[in-house]
Motif scaffolding. Structure first.
Motif, mmCIF file in Angstrom:
data_model
loop_
_atom_site.group_PDB
_atom_site.id
_atom_site.type_symbol
_atom_site.label_atom_id
_atom_site.label_comp_id
_atom_site.label_asym_id
_atom_site.label_seq_id
_atom_site.Cartn_x
_atom_site.Cartn_y
_atom_site.Cartn_z
ATOM 1 N N SER A 1 0.846 -1.209 0.000
ATOM 2 C CA SER A 1 0.000 0.000 0.000
ATOM 3 C C SER A 1 0.876 1.252 0.000
ATOM 4 O O SER A 1 0.862 2.019 0.970
ATOM 5 C CB SER A 1 -0.927 -0.006 1.214
ATOM 6 N N PHE B 1 -7.916 7.563 0.794
ATOM 7 C CA PHE B 1 -7.842 6.214 1.323
ATOM 8 C C PHE B 1 -6.442 5.617 1.242
ATOM 9 O O PHE B 1 -5.988 4.953 2.176
ATOM 10 C CB PHE B 1 -8.830 5.330 0.568
ATOM 11 N N VAL C 1 -4.452 4.144 4.472
ATOM 12 C CA VAL C 1 -4.024 2.747 4.594
ATOM 13 C C VAL C 1 -2.528 2.670 4.852
ATOM 14 O O VAL C 1 -2.062 1.901 5.704
ATOM 15 C CB VAL C 1 -4.397 1.949 3.324
ATOM 16 N N HIS C 2 -1.754 3.480 4.122
ATOM 17 C CA HIS C 2 -0.304 3.466 4.303
ATOM 18 C C HIS C 2 0.071 3.895 5.715
ATOM 19 O O HIS C 2 0.941 3.284 6.346
ATOM 20 C CB HIS C 2 0.368 4.385 3.288
ATOM 21 N N THR D 1 -0.776 0.996 8.182
ATOM 22 C CA THR D 1 0.154 -0.139 8.156
ATOM 23 C C THR D 1 1.516 0.260 8.723
ATOM 24 O O THR D 1 2.173 -0.548 9.388
ATOM 25 C CB THR D 1 0.318 -0.667 6.723
#
Length: 224
Positions: free
Chosen positions: A102, A125, A129-130, A133
């Motif tokens: 990602s 988004f 997400v990055h 994580t």
């Protein structure tokens, strides 16, 4: 009985430590980022020439660590501190794995358009997400540092190498907490996020070194 798995897991951890050291890629690429004002993860941004290499190194790191954790499961049955160490390694590996899958769309430290898109929320988004994580990987490294010291305290410091592991583990935990607090406060207060370039690179180097010496430093815990 555990001698061969120990050697294999040790070598997997050492290889993971080398591959996770994205500073080596940054040096090889001629320092494409401003080391003082960028995140190393920007090397993996989709618009960067280093993207495939950086993401591949993170992916390989994660795979090697997952294999190492699976092979080391028999050692986890001996004590909960060892189990915690393996779980922490797995969390770090999973965060790193999804981090590689990602990537950011662009590198904000070298692109005004990217910074503007990030500030206006247009990255949306993918950026969320990055960041999620990366946070997971960071939490894994903090726990890894803490459990490394707990295992050493329970099974013995193992001489100079064990003490080196303790110093590196403490450094990993402290620098990652510092990173988390710094970036978290800026996000919560709505201030512009300033990439802690030097601090993050120091943290990554400490993680790389810890992965490389962790098993040799904890050999007494493994073989008991």
């Amino acid at each position: 009985m555990f001698l061969v798995p120990y050697r294999l897991v040790r070598n997997l951890m050492i290889a993971a430590g080398v591959l996770y050291c994205s500073l080596l890629l940054e040096i090889a690429a001629g320092f494409p980022l401003d080391v003082r004002n960028s995140f190393l993860s920007e090397l993996g941004a989709k618009d960067q020439a280093t993207s495939l290499y950086a993401r591949g190194m993170d992916l390989a790191t994660a795979v090697l660590l997952v294999i190492a954790v699976l092979l080391a499961r028999p050692a986890a049955r001996r004590h909960r501190d060892v189990a915690g160490l393996l779980i922490s390694t797995a969390v770090f590996a999973i965060g790193t794995l999804f981090d590689s899958l990602s990537p950011m769309d662009c590198a904000p430290s070298i692109s005004a358009a990217c910074r503007a898109a990030e500030s206006s929320g247009q990255d949306g988004f993918a950026l969320f997400v990055h960041e999620a994580t990366s946070t997971l990987a960071g939490l894994g490294t903090i726990a890894l540092g803490i459990f490394s010291v707990l295992v050493l305290r329970r099974f013995g410091w193992g001489g100079a190498l064990g003490r080196l592991v303790a110093v590196l583990a403490a450094g990993v935990a402290v620098t990652n907490v510092w990173l988390g607090v710094k970036t978290g406060l800026e996000v919560l207060t709505g201030d512009e996020l300033h990439a802690p370039g030097i601090l993050q690179r120091v943290s990554v180097v400490l993680v790389c070194l810890l992965l490389a010496v962790l098993l040799p430093g904890l050999r007494q815990a493994w073989l008991r």
